[in-house]
Design a protein around this motif. Structure first.
Motif, PDB file in Angstrom:
ATOM      1  N   TRP A 107       3.655 -17.923   5.868  1.00  0.00           N
ATOM      2  CA  TRP A 107       3.367 -16.869   4.899  1.00  0.00           C
ATOM      3  C   TRP A 107       3.122 -15.541   5.595  1.00  0.00           C
ATOM      4  N   ILE A 108       3.761 -14.511   5.094  1.00  0.00           N
ATOM      5  CA  ILE A 108       3.475 -13.147   5.550  1.00  0.00           C
ATOM      6  C   ILE A 108       2.392 -12.606   4.626  1.00  0.00           C
ATOM      7  N   LYS A 109       1.262 -12.275   5.185  1.00  0.00           N
ATOM      8  CA  LYS A 109       0.138 -11.900   4.328  1.00  0.00           C
ATOM      9  C   LYS A 109      -0.721 -10.847   5.012  1.00  0.00           C
ATOM     10  N   GLY A 110      -1.485 -10.138   4.189  1.00  0.00           N
ATOM     11  CA  GLY A 110      -2.415  -9.144   4.684  1.00  0.00           C
ATOM     12  C   GLY A 110      -1.754  -7.809   4.991  1.00  0.00           C
ATOM     13  N   PRO A 111      -2.540  -6.842   5.498  1.00  0.00           N
ATOM     14  CA  PRO A 111      -1.985  -5.533   5.878  1.00  0.00           C
ATOM     15  C   PRO A 111      -0.931  -5.708   6.962  1.00  0.00           C
ATOM     16  N   GLN A 112       0.178  -4.992   6.849  1.00  0.00           N
ATOM     17  CA  GLN A 112       1.292  -5.143   7.778  1.00  0.00           C
ATOM     18  C   GLN A 112       1.313  -4.004   8.804  1.00  0.00           C
ATOM     19  N   PHE A 113       1.614  -4.384  10.062  1.00  0.00           N
ATOM     20  CA  PHE A 113       1.659  -3.438  11.162  1.00  0.00           C
ATOM     21  C   PHE A 113       2.951  -3.624  11.950  1.00  0.00           C
ATOM     22  N   LEU A 114       3.449  -2.533  12.528  1.00  0.00           N
ATOM     23  CA  LEU A 114       4.576  -2.612  13.440  1.00  0.00           C
ATOM     24  C   LEU A 114       4.097  -3.240  14.743  1.00  0.00           C
ATOM     25  N   ASN A 115       5.037  -3.615  15.591  1.00  0.00           N
ATOM     26  CA  ASN A 115       4.655  -4.285  16.838  1.00  0.00           C
ATOM     27  C   ASN A 115       3.836  -3.397  17.770  1.00  0.00           C
ATOM     28  N   ASP A 116       3.912  -2.078  17.595  1.00  0.00           N
ATOM     29  CA  ASP A 116       3.122  -1.183  18.434  1.00  0.00           C
ATOM     30  C   ASP A 116       1.757  -0.870  17.821  1.00  0.00           C
ATOM     31  N   GLY A 117       1.428  -1.525  16.715  1.00  0.00           N
ATOM     32  CA  GLY A 117       0.114  -1.357  16.118  1.00  0.00           C
ATOM     33  C   GLY A 117       0.045  -0.360  14.986  1.00  0.00           C
ATOM     34  N   ARG A 118       1.088   0.434  14.792  1.00  0.00           N
ATOM     35  CA  ARG A 118       1.078   1.392  13.688  1.00  0.00           C
ATOM     36  C   ARG A 118       1.239   0.661  12.354  1.00  0.00           C
ATOM     37  N   PRO A 119       0.566   1.133  11.313  1.00  0.00           N
ATOM     38  CA  PRO A 119       0.686   0.466  10.012  1.00  0.00           C
ATOM     39  C   PRO A 119       2.076   0.652   9.419  1.00  0.00           C
ATOM     40  N   VAL A 120       2.538  -0.353   8.714  1.00  0.00           N
ATOM     41  CA  VAL A 120       3.788  -0.250   7.961  1.00  0.00           C
ATOM     42  C   VAL A 120       3.467   0.474   6.660  1.00  0.00           C
ATOM     43  N   THR A 121       4.083   1.625   6.461  1.00  0.00           N
ATOM     44  CA  THR A 121       3.792   2.423   5.278  1.00  0.00           C
ATOM     45  C   THR A 121       5.048   2.670   4.458  1.00  0.00           C
ATOM     46  N   VAL A 122       4.838   2.990   3.206  1.00  0.00           N
ATOM     47  CA  VAL A 122       5.925   3.319   2.291  1.00  0.00           C
ATOM     48  C   VAL A 122       5.584   4.641   1.622  1.00  0.00           C
ATOM     49  N   ALA A 123       6.513   5.584   1.671  1.00  0.00           N
ATOM     50  CA  ALA A 123       6.332   6.881   1.014  1.00  0.00           C
ATOM     51  C   ALA A 123       7.028   6.850  -0.333  1.00  0.00           C
ATOM     52  N   THR A 124       6.294   7.118  -1.392  1.00  0.00           N
ATOM     53  CA  THR A 124       6.862   7.094  -2.732  1.00  0.00           C
ATOM     54  C   THR A 124       6.097   8.085  -3.610  1.00  0.00           C
ATOM     55  N   THR A 125       6.031   7.829  -4.894  1.00  0.00           N
ATOM     56  CA  THR A 125       5.259   8.657  -5.814  1.00  0.00           C
ATOM     57  C   THR A 125       4.287   7.749  -6.574  1.00  0.00           C
ATOM     58  N   LYS A 126       3.390   8.357  -7.289  1.00  0.00           N
ATOM     59  CA  LYS A 126       2.446   7.552  -8.069  1.00  0.00           C
ATOM     60  C   LYS A 126       3.192   6.690  -9.090  1.00  0.00           C
ATOM     61  N   LYS A 127       4.222   7.259  -9.694  1.00  0.00           N
ATOM     62  CA  LYS A 127       5.012   6.506 -10.659  1.00  0.00           C
ATOM     63  C   LYS A 127       5.864   5.451  -9.947  1.00  0.00           C
ATOM     64  N   GLY A 128       6.344   5.794  -8.753  1.00  0.00           N
ATOM     65  CA  GLY A 128       7.125   4.830  -7.981  1.00  0.00           C
ATOM     66  C   GLY A 128       6.278   3.652  -7.526  1.00  0.00           C
ATOM     67  N   TYR A 129       5.013   3.901  -7.267  1.00  0.00           N
ATOM     68  CA  TYR A 129       4.095   2.836  -6.846  1.00  0.00           C
ATOM     69  C   TYR A 129       3.712   1.944  -8.014  1.00  0.00           C
ATOM     70  N   ASP A 130       3.542   2.551  -9.185  1.00  0.00           N
ATOM     71  CA  ASP A 130       3.121   1.803 -10.363  1.00  0.00           C
ATOM     72  C   ASP A 130       3.904   2.321 -11.572  1.00  0.00           C
ATOM     73  N   GLN A 131       4.874   1.542 -12.024  1.00  0.00           N
ATOM     74  CA  GLN A 131       5.721   1.986 -13.127  1.00  0.00           C
ATOM     75  C   GLN A 131       4.937   2.185 -14.417  1.00  0.00           C
ATOM     76  N   PHE A 132       3.731   1.639 -14.476  1.00  0.00           N
ATOM     77  CA  PHE A 132       2.913   1.776 -15.676  1.00  0.00           C
ATOM     78  C   PHE A 132       1.994   3.006 -15.609  1.00  0.00           C
ATOM     79  N   TYR A 133       2.068   3.742 -14.497  1.00  0.00           N
ATOM     80  CA  TYR A 133       1.201   4.911 -14.349  1.00  0.00           C
ATOM     81  C   TYR A 133       1.517   5.925 -15.447  1.00  0.00           C
TER      82      TYR A 133
END
Length: 267
Positions: free
Chosen positions: A207-233
């Protein structure tokens, strides 16, 4: 294939095709019970279903008939092709649950099929020290736990990497150094995930679980919008930029957008 000249190669190829078809029938019988038994290519009329007992008998007879013509070789040359041990393994799974499928238990037959694999000359199969190795990107014929595998490898099958293509979030492409963009993650419901509660169960590591990080320790992030993050916003700033760290949790809330609801569902 039926018009090809008779030869040992044709006999072996037909046996492998029938064994693969038997595996498909087994999976359908296991899931649904009574299913059609179609053995003629090009049939256009809807086939009638057969009882689970009839399907069981058909699969068993097929595998026993082709067994003498299946190879006993194990290795790179036969990787991705059914061999004798594939047939034994299918029969073992059938016999193990025969009481469910047919009403008659056949545990001794299941043991006999397992013994045929375990006692094979040269002991070609064994459990891996690390269960996860079977799912690594560099798996293959060197994995001694595989009895039958369908290779999805750019070096052997025109590059269609179905497992990793459909089992990872797109945001993890860089983390796993993939040359293509994954389509979507496979997931499960919290009730099923909760079954993996034994700390000594090696399958938990799948199972892939919990906060995700790249192999160099930086967090895996996603850039979007509030509506893109939650279609019900419903806020007025739905187009505002939002960057979040990917955090995979077992919490799943099934929701349906109001625009997709039928009038009778809203009553």
């Amino acid at each position: 294939m039926k018009d090809a000249a008779e030869s040992p190669g044709k006999t072996a190829a037909v046996a492998e095709v029938r064994a693969t078809r038997a595996l498909a029938f087994f999976m359908m019988m296991d899931l649904w019970g009574n299913i059609p038994i179609v053995t003629t290519f090009g049939q256009t009329t809807p086939p009638e279903t057969k009882s689970r007992q009839e399907v069981f008998n058909f699969i068993e007879a097929e595998l026993k008939e082709v067994l003498p013509n299946l190879s006993s070789a194990v290795g790179t040359a036969t990787y991705g092709r059914p061999n004798k041990y594939t047939a034994y393994a299918i029969l073992a799974k059938m016999y193990l649950n025969a009481e469910v499928y047919t009403g008659t238990q056949r545990y001794n037959d299941a043991v006999a099929m397992c013994d045929a694999i375990i006692g094979a000359s040269g002991a070609p199969y064994s459990l891996e020290s690390d269960y996860r190795k079977m799912f690594f990107i560099d798996n293959g014929p060197q994995i001694k736990e595989f009895i039958f595998a369908i290779p999805f490898d750019p070096g052997f099958s025109n590059g269609y990497m179905i497992y990793s293509r459909y089992s990872l979030p797109r945001s993890l492409q860089a983390k796993y150094s993939l040359k293509f963009t994954p389509s979507a993650p496979m997931s499960t419901l919290p009730e099923f995930y909760a079954n993996f509660n034994d700390p000594n169960d090696k399958r938990n590591a799948q199972w892939i679980k919990g906060p995700q990080f790249l192999n160099d320790g930086r967090p895996v992030t996603v850039a979007t919008t509030k509506k893109g993050y939650d279609q019900f916003y419903a806020g007025s700033d739905g187009s505002a930029a939002l960057t979040y760290q990917v955090d995979i949790t077992p919490n799943v809330t099934l929701r349906m957008h109001p625009d997709l609801l039928m009038p009778e569902m809203m009553k």
